[in-house]
Each structure stands twice: as structure tokens, then as C-alpha cells.
Design a protein around this motif. Structure first.
Motif, mmCIF file in Angstrom:
data_model
loop_
_atom_site.group_PDB
_atom_site.id
_atom_site.type_symbol
_atom_site.label_atom_id
_atom_site.label_comp_id
_atom_site.label_asym_id
_atom_site.label_seq_id
_atom_site.Cartn_x
_atom_site.Cartn_y
_atom_site.Cartn_z
ATOM 1 N N SER A 16 -67.845 -30.895 3.370
ATOM 2 C CA SER A 16 -68.868 -30.908 4.407
ATOM 3 C C SER A 16 -68.985 -32.258 5.097
ATOM 4 O O SER A 16 -69.729 -32.396 6.071
ATOM 5 C CB SER A 16 -70.227 -30.519 3.803
ATOM 6 N N ILE A 17 -68.259 -33.268 4.587
ATOM 7 C CA ILE A 17 -68.288 -34.584 5.233
ATOM 8 C C ILE A 17 -67.160 -34.700 6.280
ATOM 9 O O ILE A 17 -67.407 -35.005 7.438
ATOM 10 C CB ILE A 17 -68.172 -35.721 4.182
ATOM 11 N N CYS A 18 -65.916 -34.434 5.856
ATOM 12 C CA CYS A 18 -64.775 -34.551 6.789
ATOM 13 C C CYS A 18 -64.439 -33.241 7.472
ATOM 14 O O CYS A 18 -63.606 -33.207 8.388
ATOM 15 C CB CYS A 18 -63.545 -35.101 6.078
ATOM 16 N N LEU A 19 -65.059 -32.131 6.997
ATOM 17 C CA LEU A 19 -64.850 -30.797 7.559
ATOM 18 C C LEU A 19 -63.390 -30.374 7.486
ATOM 19 O O LEU A 19 -62.895 -29.645 8.334
ATOM 20 C CB LEU A 19 -65.352 -30.742 9.007
ATOM 21 N N ASP A 20 -62.681 -30.827 6.482
ATOM 22 C CA ASP A 20 -61.300 -30.438 6.267
ATOM 23 C C ASP A 20 -61.161 -29.955 4.835
ATOM 24 O O ASP A 20 -62.070 -30.127 3.999
ATOM 25 C CB ASP A 20 -60.365 -31.611 6.547
ATOM 26 N N VAL A 21 -60.050 -29.326 4.513
ATOM 27 C CA VAL A 21 -59.813 -28.823 3.162
ATOM 28 C C VAL A 21 -59.835 -29.995 2.176
ATOM 29 O O VAL A 21 -59.354 -31.103 2.493
ATOM 30 C CB VAL A 21 -58.477 -28.068 3.108
ATOM 31 N N PHE A 22 -60.404 -29.723 1.017
ATOM 32 C CA PHE A 22 -60.584 -30.787 0.024
ATOM 33 C C PHE A 22 -59.296 -31.547 -0.269
ATOM 34 O O PHE A 22 -58.221 -30.951 -0.399
ATOM 35 C CB PHE A 22 -61.097 -30.208 -1.310
ATOM 36 N N THR A 23 -59.453 -32.846 -0.405
ATOM 37 C CA THR A 23 -58.401 -33.714 -0.928
ATOM 38 C C THR A 23 -58.995 -34.457 -2.122
ATOM 39 O O THR A 23 -59.987 -35.207 -1.962
ATOM 40 C CB THR A 23 -57.933 -34.714 0.135
ATOM 41 N N ASP A 24 -58.421 -34.266 -3.357
ATOM 42 C CA ASP A 24 -58.990 -34.831 -4.596
ATOM 43 C C ASP A 24 -60.480 -34.517 -4.701
ATOM 44 O O ASP A 24 -61.355 -35.401 -4.689
ATOM 45 C CB ASP A 24 -58.776 -36.350 -4.641
ATOM 46 N N PRO A 25 -60.834 -33.216 -4.783
ATOM 47 C CA PRO A 25 -62.254 -32.841 -4.815
ATOM 48 C C PRO A 25 -62.956 -33.269 -6.119
ATOM 49 O O PRO A 25 -62.357 -33.256 -7.188
ATOM 50 C CB PRO A 25 -62.198 -31.323 -4.692
ATOM 51 N N VAL A 26 -64.214 -33.679 -5.981
ATOM 52 C CA VAL A 26 -65.069 -34.027 -7.137
ATOM 53 C C VAL A 26 -66.337 -33.195 -7.038
ATOM 54 O O VAL A 26 -66.736 -32.801 -5.942
ATOM 55 C CB VAL A 26 -65.398 -35.536 -7.157
ATOM 56 N N THR A 27 -66.971 -32.935 -8.194
ATOM 57 C CA THR A 27 -68.180 -32.102 -8.242
ATOM 58 C C THR A 27 -69.357 -32.955 -8.696
ATOM 59 O O THR A 27 -69.297 -33.654 -9.716
ATOM 60 C CB THR A 27 -67.989 -30.925 -9.199
ATOM 61 N N LEU A 28 -70.454 -32.944 -7.946
ATOM 62 C CA LEU A 28 -71.672 -33.669 -8.302
ATOM 63 C C LEU A 28 -72.499 -32.829 -9.281
ATOM 64 O O LEU A 28 -72.310 -31.603 -9.377
ATOM 65 C CB LEU A 28 -72.480 -33.970 -7.047
ATOM 66 N N PRO A 29 -73.408 -33.460 -9.985
ATOM 67 C CA PRO A 29 -74.252 -32.715 -10.949
ATOM 68 C C PRO A 29 -75.021 -31.572 -10.288
ATOM 69 O O PRO A 29 -75.326 -30.572 -10.942
ATOM 70 C CB PRO A 29 -75.186 -33.795 -11.494
ATOM 71 N N CYS A 30 -75.304 -31.701 -8.981
ATOM 72 C CA CYS A 30 -76.042 -30.640 -8.298
ATOM 73 C C CYS A 30 -75.173 -29.438 -7.986
ATOM 74 O O CYS A 30 -75.660 -28.394 -7.551
ATOM 75 C CB CYS A 30 -76.676 -31.173 -7.023
ATOM 76 N N GLY A 31 -73.858 -29.604 -8.190
ATOM 77 C CA GLY A 31 -72.932 -28.494 -7.999
ATOM 78 C C GLY A 31 -72.166 -28.522 -6.688
ATOM 79 O O GLY A 31 -71.284 -27.693 -6.475
ATOM 80 N N HIS A 32 -72.485 -29.454 -5.784
ATOM 81 C CA HIS A 32 -71.762 -29.515 -4.506
ATOM 82 C C HIS A 32 -70.476 -30.322 -4.661
ATOM 83 O O HIS A 32 -70.417 -31.277 -5.439
ATOM 84 C CB HIS A 32 -72.645 -30.142 -3.419
#
Length: 548
Positions: A16-32
């Protein structure tokens, strides 16, 4: 766009920041989920450590690790998308290309007026699936998207100011175009599109007009070429005749001089032969004299002496001489004769060329029975007319001549050039030419240009005249058997020709034609059968003209 071999939809794999497909995705405690680099840069530029999506705060900066499951799904999606994108059409020269494609630029399918960018099918998907981007205004792909934005308020140009005749944004009427007449772009578009139809029709008319002008110019160029060809042919004919005359004159001059010289040489040769014979005889006599002078025989001497009499050679050669012929004036005489001959021949050739040139404009003329005097007899084909003495029982319509025995041709002309011929053989009186279609038909009207007639006549068998007001007597070398009439309407010229002699009889010049002209004929009165021969309108064979 969904990818068939992927379990997740594309919007679930977008950061939702770069509006592109994830690159090295990380998950926050809130689940996003976010790209590791994107969330790191976001926290680096922010004083608070929180989730960009739900704003849940974190009291310390988290140590984030790549979510391998989502990473594998994103990688799988990227591979599938890349394979799909290879089928996308590559942008051709002149087509709008995708602004996101980095290597091979694909053809754009839409442009975003908010992002000011153009997208191919693949890179357009976020605008079709992501909720924040769905609100952006998309349009058909266009170049220069910056030109579609208001330079003052940085808003899309959606309105049209009729006062200033410019496109404006939604803020312009409030701030810079107060009290101006402003309408939506679509409304102005429909109005001007209707006007465009009129413009298109006008352009079409102008195109047709210019195409017709091209045809006209081509036709004029063709006529010019034909005229040039005829002029060259006439010129070559005239100059060839001149060359032939010069060659004949040269041959005659050389022949004349050579003849005189041969006569002189013949006389000289005769004298020389006679002198040589006498010399031979004298030499023989001298030998006899020498021999006799040595003789001692008195009787023989006296008997031989009498035979040595030289008086037999009595010709006095002192008065014999050769008088060389005088060549003085020979060349001048030859040139004078050549000039006279050339003058006659060239005049004839020029007249023939001129007649041939005007005959190219020959038209088919037939007589109009509705205009003919009641005593005139017309042939069924409308080509012959003569005076029949007895008037026919015909209505005296306004078009019919009375009492003048005249008739007009059916054909009329109001521009250009035309030519016709009439045979006047065996006639003692006739009139021919052209006249205004509006001439008076009733009463005795003098034939002259002021009354709308341009004619010439024959009367009393040998009196030819051009009817310029009072008859202008013409001195002709021969009696025309066929008369040609040529008219150049635009140049104001009417010329008469003796067709058989190829001679110009007379020309009306500087005429000012403003009305329709018709061929004009009068066969003259019958005159007790003396002038009973008909006037016959002659046909002209264009094929024969081309062979000349």
C-alpha cells in the motif's frame, strides 16, 4: 487482473506504500504487510512508529523479518505477470507507451489524469483494483498529460471558459474566471463537434474545388501542349520550305556561275587547240626552211621556195582574246529572286498554317428554320439554304427575319473559339459571319458591328466587302469558293478566310462581345436564277486536319 495460476488476487499482493507487488514482504503485529524497504523508509521519515494502514502505534521500532510465504506468492505472481506481459502489444512509433514499463515499453491502454501517467494492461491493474486508485480519472491514452492539467491549480481541465475560449479546471471559475460563461468540456465538445461537421463539409467542398481546378489546369496544359505541337509543326513546315527554297536558290546560283565559266572555258579550249595546230604546222615549215637554206641546188631551191609561202596563216591572233564573264550582281539578283520567292511561299505557308490552326476549332453548325425568312429554302439536314422566290406560308414569329432574307445557326456561343465554313461556289451574292442572338429580326437593319453583326458579303458577282459600317471594299486575288469564319470570343476577334487559297480575307479586331453569338447566313436573292446556287455549310474532317 487475475492470474489463473495464482491463488491470490493481485490487490492482495500489493504494497500500500509503493502500490506495486511485494518485494521482500514483512508482516507487522497488526497483520498488515509491506515491502521491507518501503516500511523502513516510511519509519525513517516519520517521528512515530506506526502502521501506515491502520495507524496502530508501536512503542519501539520493530525488528522485521521477511515473510517467506508471502514472498514466494509475490514471486510466483511476478513470474506469471511477466509471462502475461510478454503477450502485450509493444508500443509502435506514434503510439502512447506505458510510463511504468522499464525495459520493453508496452502500448498504453489508459492514462490517469491524477497520476499524470499512462499504463499498459498490467500496470493499469492497481487503478482497477485498489480502492484509493479507483477514484482516479482515467482516459484514453494521450501524450503530454501535463497539458491536461491546470497550470495554476494543478487540477484536471474539466471545464471550458467561453469568455476566454480556454479550458479551465473546477477552481478557475471560482478564483480566476468569476462571472465568465463556463460550461462542461463535454457540452462544448458536442457543440464544436457539430461545427466541425460544417467545417468538414467546407473542407470537402474546397478539396473538390481544388480537384476541379487541377482538372482544369491539366486540361489547359493539354491544350497548351497541343497548341505548342501544332505551332512547332507549322514552324517546321515553314522553315523546311525556307531551307528548300534556299537550297534551290543556292543550286541555281552555282549552276548559273558554273555555266558561264564552262562557256568561257570552252572558248578558251577551242582557241588553244587552234593555236597549237598552227604552231605544229609552223614548226614543220621552219624545219623545211632550215633544210632548204642548206641546199646548193639552184633549181631545187627555186622550185621549193615557192611552196614555203607563210601567207596561208592569215589569222590575226592579236585581236583574239577571252573576255571573262561578269559575275557582278549575280548574287544580288539571286537574293532578290529568292526574297520574292520566299515572300510568296512563306505568305502562302503562313496562311495555310493559320487556317489549319483555326480549323482545329471547327464546330458543327446547322441552320435554324425558326429564324429563316419565309422565302428561304432549307435542306432537311439544315446544311443548305437558297432563295426560293415564293414565300412559304409560315407564321411570322418574333424570331423570324422579315424582310431580310437571312437565317441564323442553331448553335450559339458565349466564350472560347469556334470556326465554321460555307461553300459559296457559283453564287453572285451572299453574306456570312456572326451576329448577336438578340439582334433585331424585323425591318431593314444595316449590317454592322454597332447593330450586332460582324459579316462580309459578295454582291454583283465581284464586289467583296467587310461590313464595318459602310461597306469596306476588299481587293481579292481570287474568287473564294468556300469561306471560313473564325471567332475568338474572349479576344474579340472575327476573321474570314478563303479556304481553298488559304488566304485571310478580313478580320474584325478589338470587338467587345458581351452577348451570345450565332452563325449568320444570307444566300442573297435568286435574281432570276443567276444566284440560285445554295450556300452549303461544309463539314470539316478533324482526322484530315491532324494529317496536315
Amino acid at each position: 487482473m487475475s492470474v489463473t495460476n495464482c491463488l491470490l488476487t493481485e490487490d492482495q499482493l500489493l504494497c500500500s506504500i509503493c502500490l506495486d507487488v511485494f518485494t521482500d514482504p514483512v508482516t507487522l503485529p497488526c497483520g498488515h504487510n509491506f515491502c521491507q524497504n518501503c516500511i523502513t523508509q516510511h519509519w525513517d521519515s516519520s517521528t512515530n512508529c506506526q502502521c501506515p494502514s491502520c495507524k496502530e502505534p508501536f512503542y519501539k521500532r520493530l525488528s522485521l523479518r521477511v515473510n517467506t510465504f508471502i514472498s514466494e506468492m509475490a514471486a510466483q505472481f511476478k513470474d506469471s505477470a511477466e509471462r502475461s506481459s510478454s503477450d502485450q502489444q509493444v508500443a509502435k512509433p506514434g503510439e502512447v507507451s506505458c510510463d511504468i514499463c522499464t525495459e520493453t515499453k508496452k502500448k498504453a491502454v489508459k492514462s490517469c489524469l491524477v497520476c499524470l501517467a499512462s499504463y499498459c494492461d498490467i500496470h493499469l491493474q492497481p487503478h482497477l483494483t485498489a480502492s484509493p486508485l479507483k477514484r482516479h480519472q482515467l482516459t484514453d491514452p494521450v501524450e503530454n498529460l501535463e497539458g491536461r492539467m491546470c497550470t495554476i491549480h494543478d487540477k484536471p481541465l474539466e471545464l471550458f471558459c467561453k469568455t476566454d475560449q480556454i479550458c479551465v479546471c473546477m477552481l478557475c471559475p471560482v478564483l480566476d474566471h468569476k462571472s465568465h460563461e463556463v460550461v462542461p468540456l463535454r457540452e462544448q465538445f458536442e457543440r464544436q463537434k457539430a461545427e466541425l461537421g460544417k467545417t468538414e463539409a467546407e473542407i470537402h467542398r474546397m478539396i473538390q474545388e481544388r480537384r476541379l481546378k487541377i482538372q482544369e489546369i491539366k486540361h489547359l496544359a493539354k491544350l497548351s501542349k497541343e497548341a505548342a505541337d501544332r505551332e512547332m509543326a507549322d514552324g517546321v513546315q515553314v522553315l523546311t520550305a525556307m531551307i528548300q527554297s534556299l537550297e534551290r536558290a543556292r543550286a541555281d546560283l552555282i549552276g548559273s556561275i558554273e555555266a558561264k565559266q564552262k562557256t568561257t572555258e570552252k572558248h578558251a579550249k577551242g582557241f588553244i587547240q587552234e593555236l597549237e595546230q598552227e604552231i605544229s604546222e609552223l614548226i614543220r615549215r621552219r624545219a623545211e626552211v632550215e633544210q632548204l637554206s642548206r641546199s646548193k641546188d639552184h633549181l631545187h631551191f627555186l622550185q621549193s621556195f615557192a611552196s614555203l609561202n607563210t601567207s596561208t596563216f592569215t589569222k590575226d591572233w592579236s585581236k583574239v582574246t577571252i573576255h571573262p564573264p561578269s559575275y557582278e550582281g549575280t548574287v544580288r539578283t539571286a537574293v532578290d529572286q529568292l526574297e520574292e520567292t520566299l515572300g510568296k511561299e512563306m505568305k502562302t505557308l503562313l496562311h495555310e498554317a493559320e487556317l489549319n490552326r483555326v480549323q482545329q476549332f471547327a464546330v458543327d453548325v446547322t441552320l435554324d428554320p425558326d429564324t429563316a425568312h419565309r422565302a428561304l429554302i432549307l435542306s432537311d439536314n439544315g446544311k443548305e439554304v437558297y432563295h426560293g422566290v415564293v414565300k412559304k406560308n409560315l407564321t411570322d414569329s418574333p424570331k423570324r427575319f422579315n424582310p431580310s432574307c437571312c437565317v441564323l445557326g442553331k448553335q450559339s456561343f458565349s466564350s472560347g473559339k469556334f470556326y465554321f465554313e460555307a461553300q459559296v461556289k457559283e453564287k453572285t451574292r451572299w453574306t456570312i459571319g456572326v451576329a448577336k442572338e438578340s439582334i433585331k429580326r424585323k425591318g431593314i437593319i444595316p449590317l454592322c458591328p454597332d447593330n450586332g453583326h460582324w459579316t462580309m458579303w459578295l454582291k454583283n458577282g465581284d464586289e467583296y466587302a467587310a461590313l464595318v459600317g459602310s461597306p469596306l471594299r476588299l481587293s481579292l486575288n481570287s474568287k473564294p469558293q468556300k469561306v471560313g469564319v473564325f471567332v475568338d470570343y474572349d479576344e474579340g476577334l472575327v476573321s474570314f478566310y478563303d479556304v481553298n487559297a488559304a488566304a485571310l480575307l478580313y478580320s474584325f479586331t478589338d470587338c467587345s462581345f458581351t452577348e451570345t453569338l450565332c452563325p449568320f447566313f444570307s444566300p442573297g436573292l435568286n435574281n432570276d436564277g443567276i444566284n440560285s446556287a445554295p450556300m452549303i455549310i461544309s463539314g470539316i474532317n478533324q482526322t484530315d486536319l491532324l494529317k496536315k
